[in-house]
Motif scaffolding. Structure first.
Motif, PDB file in Angstrom:
ATOM      1  N   TRP A 171      37.363  22.410  59.518  1.00  0.00           N
ATOM      2  CA  TRP A 171      37.248  23.669  58.794  1.00  0.00           C
ATOM      3  C   TRP A 171      38.322  24.667  59.201  1.00  0.00           C
ATOM      4  CZ3 TRP A 171      34.856  24.412  54.431  1.00  0.00           C
ATOM      5  CH2 TRP A 171      33.796  23.566  54.077  1.00  0.00           C
ATOM      6  N   GLY A 172      38.836  24.537  60.424  1.00  0.00           N
ATOM      7  CA  GLY A 172      39.937  25.395  60.827  1.00  0.00           C
ATOM      8  C   GLY A 172      41.180  25.117  59.997  1.00  0.00           C
ATOM      9  N   TYR A 173      41.436  23.852  59.739  1.00  0.00           N
ATOM     10  CA  TYR A 173      42.584  23.480  58.913  1.00  0.00           C
ATOM     11  C   TYR A 173      42.387  23.982  57.478  1.00  0.00           C
ATOM     12  CZ  TYR A 173      46.263  20.602  56.839  1.00  0.00           C
ATOM     13  OH  TYR A 173      47.397  20.184  56.171  1.00  0.00           O
ATOM     14  N   VAL A 174      41.192  23.813  56.962  1.00  0.00           N
ATOM     15  CA  VAL A 174      40.890  24.255  55.599  1.00  0.00           C
ATOM     16  C   VAL A 174      41.104  25.760  55.474  1.00  0.00           C
ATOM     17  CG1 VAL A 174      39.068  24.502  53.866  1.00  0.00           C
ATOM     18  CG2 VAL A 174      39.284  22.367  55.161  1.00  0.00           C
ATOM     19  N   ALA A 175      40.624  26.511  56.449  1.00  0.00           N
ATOM     20  CA  ALA A 175      40.767  27.967  56.404  1.00  0.00           C
ATOM     21  C   ALA A 175      42.233  28.388  56.490  1.00  0.00           C
ATOM     22  CB  ALA A 175      39.967  28.603  57.539  1.00  0.00           C
ATOM     23  N   ASP A 223      29.671  15.402  61.864  1.00  0.00           N
ATOM     24  CA  ASP A 223      29.270  16.703  62.406  1.00  0.00           C
ATOM     25  C   ASP A 223      30.243  17.823  62.022  1.00  0.00           C
ATOM     26  OD1 ASP A 223      31.510  16.174  63.957  1.00  0.00           O
ATOM     27  OD2 ASP A 223      30.394  15.839  65.813  1.00  0.00           O
ATOM     28  N   ASP A 224      31.323  17.472  61.302  1.00  0.00           N
ATOM     29  CA  ASP A 224      32.308  18.456  60.839  1.00  0.00           C
ATOM     30  C   ASP A 224      32.919  19.276  61.975  1.00  0.00           C
ATOM     31  OD1 ASP A 224      32.054  17.564  58.276  1.00  0.00           O
ATOM     32  OD2 ASP A 224      31.172  19.377  57.456  1.00  0.00           O
ATOM     33  N   THR A 225      33.173  18.611  63.093  1.00  0.00           N
ATOM     34  CA  THR A 225      33.849  19.274  64.219  1.00  0.00           C
ATOM     35  C   THR A 225      35.234  18.675  64.455  1.00  0.00           C
ATOM     36  OG1 THR A 225      32.841  17.757  65.838  1.00  0.00           O
ATOM     37  CG2 THR A 225      31.666  19.821  65.345  1.00  0.00           C
ATOM     38  N   PHE A 226      35.741  17.912  63.498  1.00  0.00           N
ATOM     39  CA  PHE A 226      37.038  17.262  63.661  1.00  0.00           C
ATOM     40  C   PHE A 226      38.142  18.304  63.756  1.00  0.00           C
ATOM     41  CE2 PHE A 226      40.768  14.864  62.013  1.00  0.00           C
ATOM     42  CZ  PHE A 226      40.748  13.806  62.916  1.00  0.00           C
ATOM     43  N   ASP A 227      39.115  18.054  64.646  1.00  0.00           N
ATOM     44  CA  ASP A 227      40.261  18.946  64.829  1.00  0.00           C
ATOM     45  C   ASP A 227      41.519  18.087  64.757  1.00  0.00           C
ATOM     46  OD1 ASP A 227      42.291  20.606  65.680  1.00  0.00           O
ATOM     47  OD2 ASP A 227      41.133  21.508  67.317  1.00  0.00           O
ATOM     48  N   ILE A 228      42.205  18.132  63.627  1.00  0.00           N
ATOM     49  CA  ILE A 228      43.349  17.250  63.422  1.00  0.00           C
ATOM     50  C   ILE A 228      44.475  17.570  64.400  1.00  0.00           C
ATOM     51  CG2 ILE A 228      44.351  18.715  61.620  1.00  0.00           C
ATOM     52  CD1 ILE A 228      44.487  14.846  61.899  1.00  0.00           C
ATOM     53  N   SER A 275      34.799  13.671  58.885  1.00  0.00           N
ATOM     54  CA  SER A 275      34.380  14.976  59.372  1.00  0.00           C
ATOM     55  C   SER A 275      35.438  15.997  58.957  1.00  0.00           C
ATOM     56  CB  SER A 275      34.243  14.944  60.899  1.00  0.00           C
ATOM     57  OG  SER A 275      33.832  16.191  61.409  1.00  0.00           O
ATOM     58  N   ILE A 276      35.007  17.108  58.421  1.00  0.00           N
ATOM     59  CA  ILE A 276      35.944  18.116  57.926  1.00  0.00           C
ATOM     60  C   ILE A 276      36.425  19.020  59.051  1.00  0.00           C
ATOM     61  CG2 ILE A 276      36.118  20.186  56.474  1.00  0.00           C
ATOM     62  CD1 ILE A 276      34.466  18.792  54.397  1.00  0.00           C
ATOM     63  N   ILE A 282      26.099  18.245  52.204  1.00  0.00           N
ATOM     64  CA  ILE A 282      26.898  18.505  51.000  1.00  0.00           C
ATOM     65  C   ILE A 282      26.664  19.921  50.500  1.00  0.00           C
ATOM     66  CG2 ILE A 282      27.192  17.848  48.568  1.00  0.00           C
ATOM     67  CD1 ILE A 282      26.518  14.935  49.515  1.00  0.00           C
ATOM     68  N   ALA A 283      25.411  20.332  50.483  1.00  0.00           N
ATOM     69  CA  ALA A 283      25.098  21.696  50.048  1.00  0.00           C
ATOM     70  C   ALA A 283      25.712  22.729  50.995  1.00  0.00           C
ATOM     71  CB  ALA A 283      23.588  21.880  49.971  1.00  0.00           C
ATOM     72  N   ALA A 284      25.654  22.456  52.301  1.00  0.00           N
ATOM     73  CA  ALA A 284      26.208  23.391  53.284  1.00  0.00           C
ATOM     74  C   ALA A 284      27.730  23.459  53.163  1.00  0.00           C
ATOM     75  CB  ALA A 284      25.808  22.965  54.692  1.00  0.00           C
ATOM     76  N   ARG A 285      28.368  22.318  52.953  1.00  0.00           N
ATOM     77  CA  ARG A 285      29.822  22.311  52.783  1.00  0.00           C
ATOM     78  C   ARG A 285      30.232  23.108  51.545  1.00  0.00           C
ATOM     79  NH1 ARG A 285      31.620  15.991  53.788  1.00  0.00           N
ATOM     80  NH2 ARG A 285      31.741  16.048  56.082  1.00  0.00           N
TER      81      ARG A 285
END
Length: 319
Positions: free
Chosen positions: A263-267, A288-293, A260-261, A47-50
């Motif tokens: 992050w490419g989509y978020v960016a 692991d936050d490596t999800f790729d929608i 899992s987030i 959570i802190a890292a996110r």
């Protein structure tokens, strides 16, 4: 001999049903162990890292845990032997009490549990519309947002059915629940091929991970910010729960069903707010936050939309 369904569902007071087993070992999560301590430490760090990663992108991150019924309505569990004070959500709340990204829902839900309306369905794992509405208002205060005018006065309708936990016991009790009309101001402007395929096959209720939709709210009263929400069935891709309420509030809401987030989509979207919602029982696994929608919308997942459930289960069993 103990009936098998009682290892999965606990029958509490006045017909209240509670999930205690399943693949997530719900009741076991209330037992203190070194493995649990290490898992919760992992969540605190994640959570802190996110939050830090989002801040670096100019985005505010907010983390919400939807408590289990066991954590909120322990007074209705009857003779079930467990300590609600050892709730994983409560333990994380203690560790993150001063962290601006963490929103505690357990305390407000417990404070309101004896009110005039139930906050969870009596025979279902999920919160009721009123429970979702309470959580939504807590989230709105944290976001500095204002709910749309007249939300409480919106039309209600009733649904009578056998719900998820009720279907797990021989009695199969029927429950009537109240649902508010949500989708008035916002409209869905995008649904991924996966969502469209499941909907076309009449199997939308079977779709979970990988569902991806976007809502647009052109109302003059809409909060101008854009929200990206990663969540599960308590948010949902249909505008019936938290995602729908958020869509009625903000100019644009993106929902992706995943713990899992991506992050490419978020960016790429660059939202003002990045929200994460997860049911307490799913804390048992650290993402692991490596999800790729984008890559998830593959042929094998689309094929599942038109595969009858029994055939799909047979294939899985043979595999």
């Amino acid at each position: 001999m103990r009936r098998k369904h009682l290892d999965f569902v606990h029958v509490g007071r006045d017909g209240w049903l509670f999930l205690i087993g399943g693949t997530n070992g719900v009741l076991d999560q209330y037992r203190v162990s070194f493995a649990r301590w290490r898992l919760l430490r992992g969540w605190r760090r994640l959570i802190a890292a996110r939050a830090a990663r989002a801040q670096a992108l100019g985005i505010r991150y907010l983390h919400v845990i939807v408590p289990e019924k066991l954590s909120v309505y322990d007074d209705r569990t009857g003779d079930l032997a467990y300590d609600p004070g050892r709730s994983p959500a409560r333990a994380l709340a203690r560790r993150l009490i001063n962290h601006p990204a963490f929103i505690d829902l357990l305390a407000p839900l417990r404070a309101a549990r004896n009110g005039p309306v139930p906050l969870y369905h009596r025979t279902d794992t999920h919160w009721s519309y009123d429970g979702c509405l309470l959580a939504y208002r807590v989230l709105m205060r944290a976001c500095g947002a204002v709910p749309p005018a007249g939300l409480d006065a919106r039309e209600r309708y009733e649904i009578t059915s056998v719900r998820d936990l009720g279907a797990k016991i021989p009695e199969a009790p029927i429950e009537t629940t109240s649902q508010g009309v949500i989708d008035i101001l916002a409209r869905r402007v995008y649904a991924s091929p996966l969502v469209e395929a499941y909907e076309a096959a009449g199997r939308a209720p079977d779709l979970h991970v990988g569902a991806h939709v976007r809502f647009r709210n052109e109302s003059p009263q809409a909060d101008p910010r854009t929200v990206v929400l990663f969540g599960d069935s308590y948010a949902h891709f249909a505008p019936i729960m938290l995602s729908g309420l958020l869509a009625e509030t903000f100019r644009e809401v993106h929902f992706i069903w995943s713990s899992s987030i991506d992050w490419g989509y978020v960016a790429a979207v660059k939202p003002d707010l990045l929200l994460f919602e997860i049911a307490e029982r799913f804390l048992v696994r650290l993402p692991d936050d490596t999800f790729d929608i984008a890559s998830y919308q593959k042929d094998e997942h689309l094929a599942e939309a038109v595969t009858p459930p029994l055939i799909a289960e047979g294939v899985a069993a043979r595999g």
